[in-house]
Design an enzyme around this catalytic site. Structure first.
Site, PDB file in Angstrom:
ATOM      1  N   PRO A   1      -4.912   8.833  -1.881  1.00 29.94           N
ATOM      2  CA  PRO A   1      -5.908   9.641  -2.756  1.00 29.94           C
ATOM      3  C   PRO A   1      -5.320  10.924  -3.059  1.00 29.94           C
ATOM      4  O   PRO A   1      -5.677  11.445  -4.046  1.00 29.94           O
ATOM      5  CB  PRO A   1      -7.208   9.673  -1.742  1.00 29.94           C
ATOM      6  CG  PRO A   1      -7.237   8.429  -0.752  1.00 29.94           C
ATOM      7  CD  PRO A   1      -5.539   8.350  -0.691  1.00 29.94           C
TER       8      PRO A   1
ATOM      9  N   PHE B   1      -6.174   2.304  -4.692  1.00 36.93           N
ATOM     10  CA  PHE B   1      -5.524   1.655  -5.942  1.00 36.93           C
ATOM     11  C   PHE B   1      -4.763   0.348  -5.652  1.00 36.93           C
ATOM     12  O   PHE B   1      -3.699   0.101  -6.205  1.00 36.93           O
ATOM     13  CB  PHE B   1      -4.973   2.663  -6.862  1.00 36.93           C
ATOM     14  CG  PHE B   1      -5.855   3.745  -7.382  1.00 36.93           C
ATOM     15  CD1 PHE B   1      -6.984   3.730  -7.773  1.00 36.93           C
ATOM     16  CD2 PHE B   1      -5.012   4.891  -7.576  1.00 36.93           C
ATOM     17  CE1 PHE B   1      -7.752   5.068  -7.949  1.00 36.93           C
ATOM     18  CE2 PHE B   1      -5.760   6.082  -7.647  1.00 36.93           C
ATOM     19  CZ  PHE B   1      -7.269   6.145  -8.066  1.00 36.93           C
ATOM     20  N   ILE B   2      -4.932  -0.232  -4.496  1.00 39.64           N
ATOM     21  CA  ILE B   2      -4.221  -1.108  -4.021  1.00 39.64           C
ATOM     22  C   ILE B   2      -4.332  -2.419  -4.630  1.00 39.64           C
ATOM     23  O   ILE B   2      -5.739  -3.216  -4.275  1.00 39.64           O
ATOM     24  CB  ILE B   2      -4.194  -1.161  -2.599  1.00 39.64           C
ATOM     25  CG1 ILE B   2      -4.080   0.033  -1.920  1.00 39.64           C
ATOM     26  CG2 ILE B   2      -3.047  -2.364  -2.021  1.00 39.64           C
ATOM     27  CD1 ILE B   2      -2.893   0.713  -2.336  1.00 39.64           C
TER      28      ILE B   2
ATOM     29  N   GLY C   1       4.679   4.235 -11.106  1.00 42.05           N
ATOM     30  CA  GLY C   1       5.372   5.219 -11.604  1.00 42.05           C
ATOM     31  C   GLY C   1       4.952   5.818 -13.184  1.00 42.05           C
ATOM     32  O   GLY C   1       5.169   5.058 -13.907  1.00 42.05           O
TER      33      GLY C   1
ATOM     34  N   ALA D   1       0.869  -0.926   0.106  1.00 46.73           N
ATOM     35  CA  ALA D   1       0.019   0.090   0.065  1.00 46.73           C
ATOM     36  C   ALA D   1       0.841   1.312   0.075  1.00 46.73           C
ATOM     37  O   ALA D   1       1.406   1.763   0.868  1.00 46.73           O
ATOM     38  CB  ALA D   1      -0.827  -0.015   1.208  1.00 46.73           C
TER      39      ALA D   1
ATOM     40  N   GLU E   1      10.313  -3.623  -9.584  1.00 45.77           N
ATOM     41  CA  GLU E   1       8.805  -3.426 -10.015  1.00 45.77           C
ATOM     42  C   GLU E   1       8.709  -3.028 -11.387  1.00 45.77           C
ATOM     43  O   GLU E   1       7.893  -3.512 -12.174  1.00 45.77           O
ATOM     44  CB  GLU E   1       8.266  -2.615  -8.904  1.00 45.77           C
ATOM     45  CG  GLU E   1       7.063  -2.374  -9.014  1.00 45.77           C
ATOM     46  CD  GLU E   1       5.901  -1.287  -8.155  1.00 45.77           C
ATOM     47  OE1 GLU E   1       5.123  -0.771  -8.361  1.00 45.77           O
ATOM     48  OE2 GLU E   1       6.613  -1.420  -6.988  1.00 45.77           O
TER      49      GLU E   1
ATOM     50  N   GLN F   1      -0.624  -4.597 -48.169  1.00 43.49           N
ATOM     51  CA  GLN F   1       0.711  -4.017 -47.742  1.00 43.49           C
ATOM     52  C   GLN F   1       0.467  -3.235 -46.585  1.00 43.49           C
ATOM     53  O   GLN F   1       1.347  -3.224 -45.536  1.00 43.49           O
ATOM     54  CB  GLN F   1       1.039  -3.336 -48.837  1.00 43.49           C
ATOM     55  CG  GLN F   1       2.637  -2.675 -48.626  1.00 43.49           C
ATOM     56  CD  GLN F   1       2.925  -1.893 -49.705  1.00 43.49           C
ATOM     57  OE1 GLN F   1       2.732  -0.555 -50.044  1.00 43.49           O
ATOM     58  NE2 GLN F   1       4.048  -2.461 -50.623  1.00 43.49           N
TER      59      GLN F   1
END
Length: 383
Positions: free
Chosen positions: A134, A162-163, A370, A130, A248, A285
Site C-alpha cells: 500500500p 493489487f496481487i 513497473g 506479492a 515479466e 480516408q
C-alpha cells in the site's frame, strides 16, 4: 483468431501444432459466454485451471522432470497471443506460468520443486507473487513487509495489495525484508495459501481485467518453514527479482501487442460494415490513415518483441531492453486502442462491444510490472 501483423520467425511444425491445439482448447473451454461470466464473477472458475493443467497449458516452461511441457518462451508467447485473441487477459495464466513459476524453477530446492511444481502444472496449485505494498508499488528496494527468523520458522508481518490471482492462489511468493534497509535486505519467501494466519482481503474492484481476481493480502505474524526462503540465503530477493523482471516486462509487452492486434482486427471488421454518409467508414480516408498508422505501429512492435524474444531465448535480454519493450508497446497499445474505439463512435462506449473491454483492460499495462515512468528511469541511466 486475431490479426498478427507480420509473420513471426518463431514458427515450426511443433509450435504450429501447439498453437492449433491451444486454439481448439480455448474455443471449447473459454467461449465468449464463459468469458462474460468470468468477467461478471470477477474470477475464473477453478475448474478451468484444472482443465488447462490436464491439457498441458500450465507450466509450459516447467521441466518435464516435474510434469511440465519443457517448453520455452516461444510456447508462452503462443499462449499470450491465443488468449489475447479471445479477450482472456483477465485469466491469470501469464502470472502463474511466466512470472511466478520461473522463481520456483530457478530458486527452489530440489525437494521443493518436486513438492510444488507438479501441482503448478496440473492446476491444483495456482501461483501468485506479492511485491506491491500500500505504501509503494515499483519501489521494491524499500519494502516494509518484514520476516524474522524464530527457530526453524520465518514469521512474516506486513500487507500487500493489487496481487493478481490473490483470491485463488495456493502458493504465494512474498517479497519481504529479512535484513536492514535497502535492496540488500530483501528476500523472497514462499507462503502456502492455507498457512495459519494468512488472510485474503476483498477481491478488488478494478476498471478492467474484470476476470482477474486481484486482492489485498495480509500477513499478521504468519509462520512458514525456514526452508521456504527461496535461494537459501537471506538478502538475495532483490537480485532474484531483478534477474526475472525482464521476462515479466516482456510478457506484459507481448500481451499488450496481442491486445492491440485484436483491437485493430475488430476495428477493420467494423469499419468495413458500418455505413455513414453513403459509404462505409473504411472508404473514408481518415479511417484508412488511422488504421494504417496503427497497423504500422503494431508491425514495428511485433518486430521488436520478436527481437527481444530471440535475446531472451539466448539469455541475453537485459533489463534496459525489456524496459524499452514494455514502455513502447504499452504506451502504443493504450493510444492505439483508444483510436480504434473512436472509430466505433457511440458503440465503442458500450460495454457489450469487445473494443470497450479492450479499452479498459489495456490501461493497466502502463502501470503494472513497473510504471512507464519507472521504465524511463531505467532507460535514462544508460544515456
Amino acid at each position: 483468431m486475431t490479426l498478427h501483423t507480420g509473420a513471426s520467425q518463431f514458427t515450426d511444425e511443433d509450435l504450429s501444432m501447439f498453437r492449433e491445439s491451444v486454439s481448439r482448447f480455448l474455443d471449447a473451454n473459454a467461449p465468449p459466454e464463459k468469458v462474460a461470466q468470468w468477467n461478471a464473477d470477477k474470477v475464473v472458475e477453478r475448474d478451468l485451471w484444472r482443465k488447462a493443467g490436464e491439457f498441458g497449458m500450465l507450466g509450459a516452461s516447467v521441466s518435464e522432470a516435474y510434469g511440465g511441457l519443457g517448453g520455452d518462451f516461444r510456447h508462452e508467447r503462443i499462449l499470450i497471443e491465443e488468449m489475447g485473441a479471445r479477450g482472456l487477459e483477465g485469466w491469470g495464466v501469464a502470472v502463474h506460468n511466466m512470472i511466478v513459476a520461473p522463481y520456483l524453477s530457478a530458486y527452489a530446492t530440489e525437494a521443493q520443486k518436486e513438492a510444488w511444481l507438479p501441482g503448478v502444472v496440473s492446476g491444483d496449485t495456482v501461483l501468485a507473487i506479492a511485491m506491491t505494498e500500500p505504501s509503494g508499488g515499483s519501489d521494491l528496494a524499500n519494502l516494509r513487509t518484514r520476516a524474522r527468523l524464530d527457530g526453524d520458522e520465518w514469521v512474516i508481518d506486513g500487507q500487500k495489495t493489487f496481487i493478481s490471482n490473490g483470491q485463488t492462489a495456493d502458493l504465494v511468493v512474498v517479497a519481504c525484508r529479512t535484513g536492514g534497509d535497502g535492496s540488500k535486505g530483501v528476500s523472497l519467501i514462499v507462503v502456502p495459501g492455507d498457512a495459519e494466519g494468512f488472510e485474503r482481503g476483498r477481491n478488488l474492484d478494478k476498471i478492467g481485467r474484470d476476470a482477474q481476481d486481484t486482492s489485498e493480502l495480509f500477513f499478521p505474524g504468519v509462520r512458514v518453514p525456514k526452508e521456504n526462503l527461496l535461494g537459501g540465503v537471506p538478502g538475495e530477493g532483490f537480485k532474484q527479482m531483478m534477474k526475472l523482471l525482464p521476462q515479466e516486462r516482456l510478457v506484459i509487452a507481448a500481451m499488450g501487442l496481442a491486445m492491440l492486434e485484436r483491437a485493430l482486427q475488430l476495428t477493420i471488421d467494423y469499419t468495413k460494415e458500418r455505413n455513414a454518409f453513403g459509404k462505409t467508414l473504411m472508404d473514408m480516408q481518415n479511417t484508412q490513415f488511422t488504421l494504417a498508422d496503427i497497423k504500422t505501429q503494431a508491425t514495428v512492435g511485433r518486430a521488436f518483441i520478436d527481437q527481444c524474444t530471440t535475446k531472451h531465448l539466448s539469455g541475453e535480454l537485459d533489463a534496459v531492453t525489456a524496459s524499452m519493450a514494455k514502455l513502447w508497446i504499452s504506451e502504443t497499445e493504450v493510444a492505439g486502442i483508444s483510436r480504434c474505439l473512436q472509430l466505433f463512435g457511440g458503440y465503442g462506449y458500450m460495454n457489450e462491444y469487445p473494443i470497450a473491454q479492450l479499452f479498459r483492460d489495456s490501461r493497466i499495462d502502463t502501470i503494472h510490472g513497473g510504471a512507464s515512468e519507472v521504465m524511463k528511469l531505467i532507460i535514462a541511466r544508460t544515456l
